[in-house]
Design an enzyme around this catalytic site. Structure first.
Site, PDB file in Angstrom:
ATOM      1  N   CYS A 190      55.630  26.052  21.004  1.00 45.19           N
ATOM      2  CA  CYS A 190      54.333  26.103  20.307  1.00 45.19           C
ATOM      3  C   CYS A 190      54.540  26.387  18.815  1.00 45.19           C
ATOM      4  CB  CYS A 190      53.441  27.212  20.846  1.00 45.19           C
ATOM      5  SG  CYS A 190      53.376  27.369  22.615  1.00 45.19           S
ATOM      6  N   ASP A 191      55.419  27.318  18.489  1.00 46.59           N
ATOM      7  CA  ASP A 191      55.498  27.835  17.116  1.00 46.59           C
ATOM      8  C   ASP A 191      56.779  27.459  16.368  1.00 46.59           C
ATOM      9  OD1 ASP A 191      53.075  29.097  17.635  1.00 46.59           O
ATOM     10  OD2 ASP A 191      54.061  30.862  18.465  1.00 46.59           O
ATOM     11  N   CYS A 205      56.546  31.711  22.322  1.00 49.78           N
ATOM     12  CA  CYS A 205      56.557  30.290  22.711  1.00 49.78           C
ATOM     13  C   CYS A 205      57.224  29.441  21.633  1.00 49.78           C
ATOM     14  CB  CYS A 205      55.127  29.826  22.969  1.00 49.78           C
ATOM     15  SG  CYS A 205      55.026  28.085  23.402  1.00 49.78           S
TER      16      CYS A 205
END
Ligand code: NAP
Length: 308
Positions: free
Chosen positions: A138-139, A135
């Site tokens: 997300c990261d 992701c």
């Protein structure tokens, strides 16, 4: 909540499940949405920018997920956070079984969506969460001014590469062929970025690193030559797999595990319908998932009338 006979239980709260909830509630059905996560929205929550949903150009995916949920909330839809272990199919009554409950219902819409596929490269599992991610939104922030690789050639891979190129020093896009399958508009965005290098005809054979990703071993699919690149992170975007559940009297699935159902959502089991990414379909997008939710509720209504 025991004792209620629901008209409809919706499993999953991504765009398909939430759309079904809105349509079902507006149709006056007694319904419940069972969601596994504490946040509705599904995969859309991890999308930085959704640019192809009609009328919402450039919308942030997380905000879109929140708006979808807010719509269902305004109508008074009931949600419960539990994991479904099975669906029992009886003559006219179905039971949806979770770890703590057994809910009786006349119909079920399975809208459990899909999740990231694994690459299957050596080191992938060991370094998951230590530089291996599925992701980018997300990261990605952890890799500011670093060098990363994105694996894949579809919409997600190209979107991720474009997203990461904004903050990373360098982004390698590793693709096993010499042509991307991503939409042209995304490919054009990608080609404009000076810090993205596409490694055509390459596969990752190993992700290396001790406690953190340090490099990747690549193999050229044309001449089999091997190379190594130093990287700080790998974002894997090699497609999705359906999130199916253990169902007694199971609706039939295709060879990839998707529940066999047409646009009407009808599965091989009476009273069980499928909507969104989990069903066999041509195009897995937010807009088609939302349409599926609406269509499946229409089928539910027909089924309820017929089985009265
Ligand atoms: P996808 O379209 O299935 O693409 C997967 C990519 O990974 C392909 O390029 C494939 O290569 C590659 N791949 C698969 N297995 C591999 C392996 N073992 N090793 C190396 N490469 C591998 O999946 P996706 O990009 O995750 O998208 C999923 C669905 O969501 C699609 O229907 C997509 O259109 C949709 N989506 C749409 C949007 C949008 O419209 N904005 C955004 C995100 C997602 P090949 O090309 O060689 O098969």
């Amino acid at each position: 909540m025991r004792g209620i006979m629901y008209d409809l239980i919706i499993i999953g709260s991504g765009p398909a499940g939430l759309s079904a909830a809105v349509y079902g509630k507006r149709a006056g059905l007694e319904l419940l949405v069972i969601e596994q996560s504490n946040m509705s929205g599904g995969q859309v929550l991890n999308t930085y920018e959704v640019d192809n949903y009609l009328g919402m150009q450039g919308m942030n995916g997380f905000d879109m997920g929140m708006q979808f949920r807010a719509h269902a909330d305004k109508l008074g839809v009931s949600f419960i956070e539990e994991t479904v272990s099975k669906i029992e199919s009886g003559e006219k009554v179905l039971a949806v079984v979770t770890e703590n409950n057994r809910f009786e219902t006349k119909t079920v819409i399975i809208a459990t969506g899909a999740a990231h596929a694994k690459l299957g490269a050596a080191g992938e599992e060991e370094l998951s969460g230590m530089g291996v991610s599925y992701c980018a939104t997300c990261d990605g922030a952890f890799f500011k001014n670093r060098t990363v690789a994105v694996i894949g050639g579809g919409d997600v891979a190209v979107e991720d590469a474009v997203f990461l190129a904004r903050t990373c020093k360098k982004v390698y896009l590793v693709h096993r062929r010499d042509e991307l399958r991503a939409a042209n508009i995304l490919q054009e965005k990608l080609k404009e970025l000076p810090n993205v290098e596409i490694l055509w005809n390459h596969i990752v054979t190993k992700i290396e690193g001790k406690d953190q990703v340090e490099g990747m071993k690549l193999q050229n699919t044309k001449d089999q030559t091997e190379t190594t690149k130093e990287i700080d992170g790998v974002f894997i975007a090699v497609g999705i797999r359906p999130n199916t559940i253990n169902i007694e009297g199971m609706p039939e699935r295709d060879e990839n595990g998707y529940i066999k159902a047409g646009e009407d959502g009808k599965t091989s089991v009476k009273g069980i319908f499928a909507a969104g990414d989990v069903r066999t379909k041509r195009l897995r997008q937010i807009i088609t998932a939302v349409a599926d939710g609406a269509n499946a509720v229409t089928s539910v209504q027909e089924y309820l009338l017929e089985s009265q």
